[in-house]
Design a protein around this motif. Structure first.
Motif, short mmCIF file in Angstrom:
data_model
loop_
_atom_site.label_atom_id
_atom_site.label_comp_id
_atom_site.label_asym_id
_atom_site.label_seq_id
_atom_site.Cartn_x
_atom_site.Cartn_y
_atom_site.Cartn_z
N CYS A 142 0.99 -1.30 0.22
CA CYS A 142 0.14 -0.40 -0.38
C CYS A 142 0.92 1.05 -0.02
O CYS A 142 1.65 1.33 0.77
CB CYS A 142 -0.77 -0.24 1.36
SG CYS A 142 -1.70 1.45 1.50
N CYS A 157 0.04 3.21 3.55
CA CYS A 157 0.22 2.47 5.17
C CYS A 157 1.06 1.59 4.97
O CYS A 157 2.03 0.70 5.89
CB CYS A 157 -0.87 1.57 5.83
SG CYS A 157 -1.50 0.83 5.11
N THR A 217 1.27 -1.45 4.11
CA THR A 217 -0.01 -2.78 4.22
C THR A 217 1.07 -3.79 2.67
O THR A 217 0.47 -3.49 1.77
CB THR A 217 -1.18 -3.12 4.57
OG1 THR A 217 -1.09 -2.02 6.07
CG2 THR A 217 -1.60 -4.75 4.88
N CYS A 247 -6.34 -0.66 -0.64
CA CYS A 247 -5.51 -0.87 0.47
C CYS A 247 -6.93 -1.80 1.52
O CYS A 247 -8.07 -1.49 1.70
CB CYS A 247 -5.08 -0.09 1.28
SG CYS A 247 -4.24 -0.78 3.00
N CYS A 251 -5.83 0.09 5.11
CA CYS A 251 -6.75 1.38 5.08
C CYS A 251 -7.15 2.21 4.87
O CYS A 251 -8.10 3.30 4.19
CB CYS A 251 -5.45 2.30 5.61
SG CYS A 251 -4.71 2.91 3.48
ZN ZN Z 1 -3.55 1.47 2.91
#
Ligand code: ZN
Length: 150
Positions: free
Chosen positions: A4, A7, A9, A18, A21
């Motif tokens: 992502c 963030c 991830t 994502c 988030c």
């Molecule tokens: Zn994210």
């Protein structure tokens, strides 16, 4: 796997948001298929190609007569018209080479060079013929640089 952009991830490649988030992620960039400028296959209707493939082979097989026959049989087929133009181009170049060779036959080197060029054109015609068999619309190599009869 990709990450992502917001963030970080780790997430599946085909997700556009994502899972952690919810930030939108850039669509995975598919490598653009590289189609050479001389390949016009995509411009022709697949039905036109499959229906008129056999007619499109004729101009490569029998010189000017084949070109005229193909042009008459399939005057409504853009695919055949494409191959008529390519074959005509090959034939015009061949004719010019033969003319120059005949005029300059006393130079010895010109007719020999002419014969080599004619052999190359024959190979181009054979390649073009097999491309029609494969349902392709590609401009033959070398002569695609000649800007007449596109
Ligand atoms: Zn994210």
């Amino acid at each position: 796997m990709k990450y992502c952009p917001k963030c970080g991830t780790q997430m599946d490649d085909n997700l556009s948001f994502c899972p952690s988030c919810g930030a939108p992620t850039a669509a995975p960039v598919a490598p653009a298929a590289v189609v050479p400028a001389t390949d016009h296959t995509a411009e022709y209707d697949p039905k036109d190609i499959s229906d008129n493939k056999v007619v499109a082979m004729i101009p490569y097989l029998s010189g000017y007569i084949g070109i005229i026959i193909a042009a008459i049989i399939a005057k409504d087929s853009p695919y055949v018209a494409f191959h008529v133009r390519q074959a005509l181009k090959l034939n015009v170049v061949s004719t010019l080479i033969m003319l120059v060779s005949a005029i300059l036959c006393w130079t010895f080197i010109v007719p020999i060079a002419g014969m080599i060029c004619l052999a190359i054109i024959s190979v181009l015609e054979i390649i073009a013929f097999f491309q029609v068999c494969g349902g392709k619309a590609k401009e033959p190599a070398i002569i695609s640089n000649l800007k007449f009869l596109k």
